[in-house]
Enzyme design. Sequence first.
Site, PDB file in Angstrom:
ATOM      1  N   SER A 286      37.979  54.849  35.934  1.00 29.84           N
ATOM      2  CA  SER A 286      39.164  54.649  35.102  1.00 29.84           C
ATOM      3  C   SER A 286      40.412  55.307  35.699  1.00 29.84           C
ATOM      4  O   SER A 286      40.895  54.881  36.740  1.00 29.84           O
ATOM      5  CB  SER A 286      38.865  55.175  33.694  1.00 29.84           C
ATOM      6  OG  SER A 286      39.873  54.811  32.777  1.00 29.84           O
ATOM      7  N   ASP A 297      46.528  52.193  48.304  1.00 28.54           N
ATOM      8  CA  ASP A 297      47.328  50.982  48.488  1.00 28.54           C
ATOM      9  C   ASP A 297      48.735  51.285  48.996  1.00 28.54           C
ATOM     10  O   ASP A 297      49.335  50.483  49.721  1.00 28.54           O
ATOM     11  CB  ASP A 297      47.425  50.208  47.174  1.00 28.54           C
ATOM     12  CG  ASP A 297      46.156  49.417  46.862  1.00 28.54           C
ATOM     13  OD1 ASP A 297      45.181  49.549  47.638  1.00 28.54           O
ATOM     14  OD2 ASP A 297      46.146  48.672  45.871  1.00 28.54           O
ATOM     15  N   LYS A 311      35.616  50.973  36.578  1.00 33.36           N
ATOM     16  CA  LYS A 311      35.993  50.810  35.176  1.00 33.36           C
ATOM     17  C   LYS A 311      37.484  50.482  35.128  1.00 33.36           C
ATOM     18  O   LYS A 311      38.337  51.360  35.196  1.00 33.36           O
ATOM     19  CB  LYS A 311      35.679  52.082  34.389  1.00 33.36           C
ATOM     20  CG  LYS A 311      35.690  51.916  32.870  1.00 33.36           C
ATOM     21  CD  LYS A 311      37.049  52.110  32.266  1.00 33.36           C
ATOM     22  CE  LYS A 311      36.998  52.061  30.750  1.00 33.36           C
ATOM     23  NZ  LYS A 311      38.327  52.162  30.127  1.00 33.36           N
TER      24      LYS A 311
END
Length: 523
Positions: A286, A297, A311
């Site tokens: 999460s 990224d 998740k």
Amino acid sequence: MMKKYIAMALLLIPVAAMAQFVIETPNPMAKFRMAQMAINNLYVDKVDDNKLVEDAIRGMLKELDPHSTYSTPEEVKALTEPLQGNFEGIGIQFNVVEDTLMVIQPVTNGPSEKVGIVAGDRIVSVNDTAIAGVKMKKEDMMKRLRGPKGTKVKLGVVRPGAGKPLSFMVVRDKIPVYSIHASYMIRPEVGYVRIEQFAQNTYNEFMNAVQKLRAQGMKTLIIDLQENGGGYLQTAVQIANEFLQRGDLVVYTEGRSTPRQTFTADGRGSLRDLQLYVLVNEFSASASEILAGAMQDQDRGFVVGRRSFGKGLVQRPIEFSDGSMIRLTISHYYTPSGRCIQKPYKKGDLKDYEMDFENRLKHGELTNPDSIHFADSLKFHTLHEHRTVYGGGGIMPDYFVPLDTTKYTRFHRKLAAKNLIITANLRYVDQHRKELKRQYASFEAFLNQFEVPQSVVDDILAEAKKQGIEPKDDDELQRTLGYLRTQLKGLIARDLWDMNEYFQIVNQNNDIVQKALELIAKG
């Protein structure tokens, strides 16, 4: 034959009686109300309306995704307290040993410490009601100790060597719950911060920890998110913001009925100059994946470890007047490159979803990077250096660290499952606390000089044998003992000092932490 016909007629009577309830059900909700009315009026036994409704809600949610859930008022409180940053109680760390509550450490400047309760005390009664020797559950003990701020509770305490029982009147207060479990200089110029969860106070705790490390010369930071199950989205965004440039995307969410919501950095982050490594494993989920995915990224930091949990579903809390709550999935998380964090699942199939760790282990994903395969359709690229990353669930690290199954043996898992390691540790510290404090005036002395006595290990092995737990062979025993001694030393340090000291010991044997240090050393 006549008896057979009579029996058939009697069986048909209830069916005939039901005819008066046959009505048109033009929509699903009318059908639901019809079922509830029939059960209330006709079921053979009396039913609990509240439980009937709760079971119906759980049944509906069960057929959706794995993270849409219903919680009772008690469950809601247990879920939210750790994330709120505090609870109201007497302020002790404790464990239950042989049916007795033993104080591990009183919270510094907390209610219990202020009245004189010390480590090693046994709390045997609460408001003159016995809690020791009555086989009371740990959760029930906690309920008796906790209560609203300002209320008083009378504790009966047995203190080793004190002779007679002691009595303390404690005034409950707000007790802080910390989510930064460790922060220290792990190498010259390299700081380490362990985030256990993303709670309301985590950002402030994190920034305080980092500033102290910077004052000690930190130029590279390791953020350890291993076993971090997540928490608040906004907290992860706040921390990510400190490392990113203005306008850099952190995460976005989108769902069928919820429009896209985008979270970007404001450019005021104070940690943009630090070199960064983020550690994850198969239990990082999460909010942990949001932070790790953003750093990866945006080519801001390297991710080290094993593929995270996966998740990536956003839940909206829907509260009821009685304090219960539905946490309903309304959208997905996406990393800056557009990867969906959520791993695949079948609606209504919780068993397969919960077996994900075992399936990964079985297929070799946790131990061998060659066993990990991604389809070309799951290929994405980082936003600045255009490195290849993959979607399909979880964050795949830049540097893979295999799970060392020779270290975490079957024998060790059984010892841990039976609580034998924790029990032996508590007993040893209880018997030798004063001696250890005298001998090791500082943690540094303990770290460098202390060795776990063989007698502690022997006691664990003897108790295990009594319970029918034995290593497969001598090889498994020897592989177990090395990690067992490190774990015991860490637990003893935790009980004498705190979690920060625990991690300074166990990280010496943590392969993911050691891999990050190796990468940093190589530059």
